[in-house]
Design an enzyme around this catalytic site. Structure first.
Site, PDB file in Angstrom:
ATOM      1  N   SER A 131      16.660  46.624  29.037  1.00 43.04           N
ATOM      2  CA  SER A 131      16.822  46.860  27.606  1.00 43.04           C
ATOM      3  C   SER A 131      17.698  48.069  27.322  1.00 43.04           C
ATOM      4  O   SER A 131      17.665  49.068  28.056  1.00 43.04           O
ATOM      5  CB  SER A 131      15.444  47.078  26.961  1.00 43.04           C
ATOM      6  OG  SER A 131      15.557  47.557  25.644  1.00 43.04           O
ATOM      7  N   GLU A 133      17.052  50.087  25.146  1.00 40.33           N
ATOM      8  CA  GLU A 133      16.128  51.186  24.844  1.00 40.33           C
ATOM      9  C   GLU A 133      16.012  52.164  26.007  1.00 40.33           C
ATOM     10  O   GLU A 133      15.602  53.308  25.817  1.00 40.33           O
ATOM     11  CB  GLU A 133      14.755  50.639  24.480  1.00 40.33           C
ATOM     12  CG  GLU A 133      14.675  49.956  23.128  1.00 40.33           C
ATOM     13  CD  GLU A 133      14.694  50.935  21.952  1.00 40.33           C
ATOM     14  OE1 GLU A 133      14.320  52.112  22.163  1.00 40.33           O
ATOM     15  OE2 GLU A 133      15.079  50.528  20.850  1.00 40.33           O
ATOM     16  N   TYR A 154       7.596  51.769  26.024  1.00 42.26           N
ATOM     17  CA  TYR A 154       8.295  50.514  26.328  1.00 42.26           C
ATOM     18  C   TYR A 154       9.547  50.781  27.151  1.00 42.26           C
ATOM     19  O   TYR A 154       9.796  50.132  28.180  1.00 42.26           O
ATOM     20  CB  TYR A 154       8.663  49.793  25.032  1.00 42.26           C
ATOM     21  CG  TYR A 154       9.636  48.655  25.227  1.00 42.26           C
ATOM     22  CD1 TYR A 154       9.217  47.438  25.750  1.00 42.26           C
ATOM     23  CD2 TYR A 154      10.989  48.806  24.890  1.00 42.26           C
ATOM     24  CE1 TYR A 154      10.113  46.397  25.942  1.00 42.26           C
ATOM     25  CE2 TYR A 154      11.883  47.767  25.073  1.00 42.26           C
ATOM     26  CZ  TYR A 154      11.449  46.557  25.597  1.00 42.26           C
ATOM     27  OH  TYR A 154      12.345  45.538  25.786  1.00 42.26           O
TER      28      TYR A 154
END
Length: 337
Positions: A131, A133, A154
């Site tokens: 990801s 992120e 996460y």
């Protein structure tokens, strides 16, 4: 004879589009579904319940990324050529409320799957859903060599899964790749994710079913693409001779506010009349800007994004307005009866 693929997270946005893509390429697709007391297969029901041939090539199995033994047994039974690990607790804000669960499923789950592939000896090619992120506080543009600075449980879990994939590739010679995907949306996006939350609210406000939309940070900058295009990049990664990691992104930046304004304008609505700020939707640590550099994917995979953020917002609003209209029509029929 077509290939066989296994998809974790097959009932999610990406899993459903990937299943469609692979079936169109004559794969037999096996999907992992977590056991639940309620049905959660609505994104793939149109495939699985097809009375024609397609549904025979989609097989669902009850398993979980928390159960390594079940994963080994399933891999030995299915013996897939390709594995796409899309399963995760994938909501960033929720990961602050459930960090241990997120770390277990999103991080350790990736490791369990890699170890299951190694232990079963099946020799499958593995795609790990990484990801954007993971870049977190590192300034854009972000590419394959950009350092990670995760800003949520996460993202930390995804970093763990990323390096576990690299480690198994280097330690055991496994064909294992990371797709570092930036935000990608569609009408199948979960209703708690900000883009879908916006477009669904637009449709409901237009229909008179809702008056207010509550959001957090409208100034966060993201790189938004179209999910069906991004699953094509996943597939392309596993067709190369050598396993490598790739960023998948449009390279175009937009704020949440810009997405919001486009969505509301498409329905002739004024966001100032309906949108309110609620601090509960703020993250404890924010990611200010994610903008991807997908040059490597362009050059080596031949992959190019086509749907831009403005078109994406409009097509999601159209889909949600149609869904609301269908629900209202169905309710009217039930009342008439």
């Amino acid at each position: 004879m077509g290939k066989t693929a296994l998809i974790t997270g097959v009932t999610g946005q990406d899993g459903s589009y990937l299943a469609e893509l692979l079936l169109s390429k004559d794969y037999t697709v096996h999907g992992i579904v977590r056991r639940s007391s309620s049905f959660n297969t609505e994104r793939i029901d149109h495939i699985y319940q097809d009375p024609q041939e397609a549904h025979r090539s989609l097989v669902l199995h009850h398993a979980d990324l928390a159960d390594g033994v079940a994963l080994v047994n399933l891999l030995r039974e299915v013996r897939p050529d390709e594995i796409y690990n899309l399963g995760a607790q994938s909501h960033v804000r929720v990961s602050f409320d459930a960090p241990m669960y997120t770390g277990d499923v999103t991080g350790l789950g990736a490791l369990r799957l890699l170890e299951a592939v190694r232990a079963s000896g099946i020799g499958a090619r593995v795609y790990q859903a990484s990801s954007s992120e993971m870049f977190g506080a590192t300034p854009p543009p972000q590419h394959e060599g950009t350092p990670f600075h995760p800003r949520s449980p996460y993202a930390c879990a995804k970093v763990f899964g990323y390096w576990a994939t690299v480690n198994y590739r280097e330690a055991y010679g496994m064909y294992a790749v990371n797709g570092i995907l930036f935000n990608h949306e569609s009408p199948r996006r979960g209703e708690t994710f900000v883009t879908r939350k916006i477009t669904r609210a637009v449709a409901r406000i237009k229909a008179g079913l809702q008056q207010r939309l509550y959001l957090g940070n409208l100034d966060a900058v993201r790189d938004w693409g179209y999910a069906p295009e991004y699953v094509d990049a996943m597939w392309r990664m596993l067709q190369r001779d050598e396993p490598e990691d790739y960023v998948v992104a449009t390279g175009r930046a937009a704020t949440v506010r810009q997405f919001l304004d486009t969505a509301f304008a498409h329905a002739d609505l004024d966001p100032a009349e309906h949108v309110r700020y609620d601090p509960k939707y703020e993250r404890p640590s924010e990611v200010d800007a994610l903008i991807g550099d997908a040059s490597k994917a362009h050059d080596l995979l031949g992959w190019q994004p086509r749907v831009r953020v403005e078109e994406l917002a409009r097509l999601m609003v159209d889909a949600d307005m149609q869904q609301v209209a269908d629900q209202l029509a169905g309710a009217a029929v039930r009342i008439d009866r």
